[in-house]
Write a protein that holds these residues in place. Structure first.
Motif, short mmCIF file in Angstrom:
data_model
loop_
_atom_site.label_atom_id
_atom_site.label_comp_id
_atom_site.label_asym_id
_atom_site.label_seq_id
_atom_site.Cartn_x
_atom_site.Cartn_y
_atom_site.Cartn_z
N MET A 110 -44.18 -17.26 12.34
CA MET A 110 -43.76 -18.33 12.83
C MET A 110 -43.97 -18.42 14.28
SD MET A 110 -42.19 -20.10 10.53
CE MET A 110 -41.53 -19.95 9.02
N GLN A 111 -44.22 -17.13 14.98
CA GLN A 111 -44.46 -17.20 16.44
C GLN A 111 -45.90 -17.84 16.72
OE1 GLN A 111 -44.24 -13.02 17.37
NE2 GLN A 111 -42.15 -12.86 17.10
N MET A 112 -46.59 -18.16 15.68
CA MET A 112 -48.08 -18.74 15.70
C MET A 112 -48.00 -20.11 16.30
SD MET A 112 -49.79 -16.97 12.38
CE MET A 112 -51.08 -18.22 12.67
N PHE A 113 -46.83 -20.86 15.75
CA PHE A 113 -47.04 -22.16 15.93
C PHE A 113 -46.23 -23.05 16.94
CE2 PHE A 113 -43.23 -22.53 13.63
CZ PHE A 113 -43.27 -21.64 12.56
N GLY A 114 -45.14 -22.46 17.46
CA GLY A 114 -43.94 -22.72 18.48
C GLY A 114 -43.46 -24.03 17.99
N ASP A 115 -43.70 -25.18 18.58
CA ASP A 115 -42.68 -26.17 17.92
C ASP A 115 -43.73 -27.40 17.46
OD1 ASP A 115 -40.69 -25.74 19.54
OD2 ASP A 115 -41.38 -26.45 21.31
N ASN A 116 -44.73 -26.52 16.72
CA ASN A 116 -45.60 -27.46 15.87
C ASN A 116 -45.29 -27.59 14.49
OD1 ASN A 116 -48.23 -28.17 14.28
ND2 ASN A 116 -49.46 -27.39 16.11
N LYS A 117 -44.86 -28.64 14.10
CA LYS A 117 -44.17 -28.77 12.78
C LYS A 117 -45.39 -28.66 11.58
CE LYS A 117 -40.91 -31.68 11.72
NZ LYS A 117 -40.19 -33.01 11.86
N PRO A 118 -46.39 -29.46 11.85
CA PRO A 118 -47.48 -29.32 10.56
C PRO A 118 -48.12 -27.85 10.48
CG PRO A 118 -48.03 -31.23 12.20
CD PRO A 118 -46.55 -30.51 12.84
N LEU A 119 -48.06 -27.25 11.61
CA LEU A 119 -48.38 -25.85 11.54
C LEU A 119 -47.38 -24.90 10.92
CD1 LEU A 119 -50.99 -23.77 11.90
CD2 LEU A 119 -49.83 -23.28 14.33
N ALA A 120 -46.28 -25.32 11.50
CA ALA A 120 -45.10 -24.39 10.94
C ALA A 120 -44.88 -24.56 9.27
CB ALA A 120 -43.51 -25.14 11.36
N ALA A 121 -44.93 -25.66 8.78
CA ALA A 121 -44.82 -26.12 7.29
C ALA A 121 -46.03 -25.35 6.55
CB ALA A 121 -45.10 -27.66 7.13
N LEU A 122 -47.23 -25.52 7.13
CA LEU A 122 -48.58 -24.67 6.41
C LEU A 122 -48.09 -23.24 6.48
CD1 LEU A 122 -51.17 -24.67 5.21
CD2 LEU A 122 -52.08 -24.43 7.45
N VAL A 123 -47.74 -22.66 7.53
CA VAL A 123 -47.56 -21.27 7.45
C VAL A 123 -46.22 -20.76 6.56
CG1 VAL A 123 -46.59 -19.16 8.78
CG2 VAL A 123 -48.49 -20.85 9.96
N MET A 124 -45.34 -21.51 6.47
CA MET A 124 -44.24 -21.28 5.48
C MET A 124 -44.60 -21.28 3.97
SD MET A 124 -40.64 -22.82 6.98
CE MET A 124 -41.03 -24.17 8.06
N LEU A 125 -45.64 -22.38 3.65
CA LEU A 125 -45.82 -22.33 2.50
C LEU A 125 -46.87 -21.19 2.13
CD1 LEU A 125 -46.96 -25.92 2.27
CD2 LEU A 125 -45.32 -24.80 0.99
N LEU A 126 -47.68 -20.79 3.12
CA LEU A 126 -48.81 -19.70 2.67
C LEU A 126 -47.80 -18.29 2.85
CD1 LEU A 126 -51.57 -20.42 5.33
CD2 LEU A 126 -51.62 -20.52 2.80
N VAL A 127 -46.69 -18.14 3.56
CA VAL A 127 -45.83 -17.00 3.31
C VAL A 127 -45.23 -16.99 2.07
CG1 VAL A 127 -43.92 -15.77 4.29
CG2 VAL A 127 -45.56 -16.51 5.89
N GLY A 128 -44.74 -18.06 1.72
CA GLY A 128 -44.12 -18.15 0.17
C GLY A 128 -45.12 -17.83 -0.69
N LEU A 129 -46.43 -18.11 -0.82
CA LEU A 129 -47.53 -17.84 -1.61
C LEU A 129 -47.57 -16.36 -1.66
CD1 LEU A 129 -49.85 -18.33 -3.57
CD2 LEU A 129 -51.23 -18.67 -1.40
N ILE A 130 -47.45 -15.66 -0.46
CA ILE A 130 -47.68 -14.32 -0.38
C ILE A 130 -46.69 -13.42 -1.10
CG2 ILE A 130 -47.92 -12.15 1.17
CD1 ILE A 130 -49.35 -14.06 3.31
N VAL A 131 -45.36 -13.91 -0.84
CA VAL A 131 -44.24 -13.42 -1.46
C VAL A 131 -44.09 -13.42 -2.89
CG1 VAL A 131 -41.55 -13.24 -1.37
CG2 VAL A 131 -43.01 -13.45 0.90
N THR A 132 -44.30 -14.65 -3.35
CA THR A 132 -44.13 -14.93 -4.84
C THR A 132 -45.37 -14.37 -5.66
OG1 THR A 132 -43.37 -17.04 -4.10
CG2 THR A 132 -43.66 -16.40 -6.39
#
Length: 437
Positions: free
Chosen positions: A321-343
């Motif tokens: 999350m520290q990578m994107f700050g207030d960037n919502k598009p990047l935040a959404a992408l990172v959350m999806l990628l982290v979910g992929l890794i965990v699952t």
């Protein structure tokens, strides 16, 4: 220093790709992750064993689903279906049989999530007898694996009924509300329509583009538990359909797949389709059929519990999350990628959501994501990796049926094809849903 959870997933997936058995890969991955996080071997093994205890209910449910499915097979219903398909091939009616076969498989996979809630237990009963049909049509089994996985995953992530009710209402909505966001009366089907469309695009790509070319297999007759020379009795088929309806109603009334399976099996015994003297054999055959996949799922629970014990899941998300700050598009992408890794590591979207929801929901609220967008993000992040994980029942199930003659590799023919055709579209369409909802 690399995150312990990320390293554990890399080790687990890497060993699986090197054809190390998925159970051993899960154990080694858990040990590496635990030690990397600073846990002792004793603490790591204790966490893993605690996870195994959590998998006991899964094992019991899978055993009963297998017994119920085996009773259905005993009635002759799957054999009747397989024989009718084979008969059309023998009589030269195979022109459109490929598409009929594809349609039947996807409908059966979808029905296994709600109407006939036996999940993947139908696959080793229905698919092996159809392998000779597939060989005669020169079908690429990778396409069939993608079809089955689509029916298994897309149904529970889009239709809030049966397994879908458990995932969408009892897990997604509950955990989001518990994390502090009031969901109200949001429509889950409307919210998940865009991610579900992504999986449909992946399915069409697999069937019409990636695996449309003929692929030859040796004409090896698979050994299946339902191959016999007995004539299928019409009365038994009718009773089987009745048992399925009764099991469905029981599952709906009790909200328990276990109870539904027990009631359905009882109908077969009470009507004599499964004789009392044969009940033990049928029950045992059902347990044997699901034993391997149930054991893998139990070990996946051990892996998941070890990852929780490392305390490294939250830092993994926070550092991302520290990578994107207030960037919502990047935040959404990172959350999806982290979910992929965990699952990918846990192998179960149902087990992933409680882990990530507590972290994602406050972040979504702080960044101004709407309720539907948050639901789409959490649900899609949870589903990501279910298709494509070596430890997921959504890939283990298709392999169990398609490899009945030893010509379908779990990693190359199930895991990699489903990973490519579903996880990539899910990331894209899940991101779109987060942006437009």
């Amino acid at each position: 220093m690399i995150n312990a959870v990320l390293l554990a997933v890399i080790v687990m997936v890497g060993l699986s790709l090197l054809r190390v058995h998925v159970v051993l890969s899960l154990v080694i991955g858990a040990l590496v992750g635990g030690l990397m996080a600073g846990l002792s071997i004793t603490d790591t093994l204790t966490a893993f064993q605690d996870g195994l205890k959590n998998g006991a209910q899964i094992a019991l449910s899978y055993a009963m689903l297998g017994a119920f499915a085996m009773a259905i097979a005993h009635s002759g219903l799957p054999k009747l279906l397989a024989n009718s398909m084979i008969d059309k091939i023998k009589h030269g009616q195979g022109g459109g049989i490929k598409w009929v076969l594809f349609a039947l498989l996807v409908l059966m996979a979808m029905a296994s999530q709600n109407i006939v809630p036996i999940h993947i237990a139908f696959i080793p009963l229905v698919v092996p007898p159809l392998l000779m049909v597939m060989n005669g049509l020169n079908l690429d089994r990778r396409a069939v694996a993608c079809i089955l996985t689509f029916g298994l995953v897309n149904t529970y992530m889009f239709i809030p009924y049966g397994f879908g009710d458990i995932f969408l209402n009892q897990i997604i909505l509950k955990n989001i509300n518990d994390a502090g966001m009031t969901t109200g009366d949001v429509s889950m089907m409307q919210t998940m329509a865009i991610p579900a469309l992504g999986m449909l695009v992946g399915l069409l790509m697999a069937v019409f583009v990636s695996y449309r070319k003929p692929r030859s297999y040796q004409m090896i007759t698979p050994t299946t538990s339902i191959e016999n020379t007995e004539t299928v009795k019409g009365a038994n088929v009718i009773i089987a359909l009745f048992a399925i309806v009764v099991a469905f109603v029981a599952q709906l009334a009790t909200d328990s797949l276990l109870i539904g399976s027990i009631v359905g099996f009882a109908v077969f015994m009470a009507t004599g389709v499964v004789k009392w003297r044969d009940a033990n054999d049928v029950f045992n055959d059902g347990i044997k059929m699901m034993a391997m996949i149930g054991f893998v799922m139990i070990c996946a629970q051990g892996f998941a519990e070890t990852m929780k014990a490392t305390g490294q899941i939250a830092p993994l998300v926070e550092s991302a999350m520290q990578m994107f700050g207030d960037n919502k598009p990047l935040a959404a992408l990172v959350m999806l990628l982290v979910g992929l890794i965990v699952t990918l590591g846990i192998g179960s979207s149902f087990s992933t959501v409680p882990i990530i929801a507590s972290i994602y929901v406050p972040l979504c609220m702080a960044m101004g994501f709407s309720v539907p967008a948050t639901i789409a993000l959490v649900a899609t992040a949870g589903v990501l990796g279910d298709a494509g994980s070596p430890a997921s029942d959504s890939t283990l199930g298709p392999t169990m049926g398609l490899d009945a003659d030893g010509q379908h590799d779990h990693i190359k023919d199930s895991v990699i094809p489903t990973f490519i055709h579903y996880n990539i579209p899910l990331i894209i369409f899940g991101w779109i849903a987060a942006m437009v909802l």
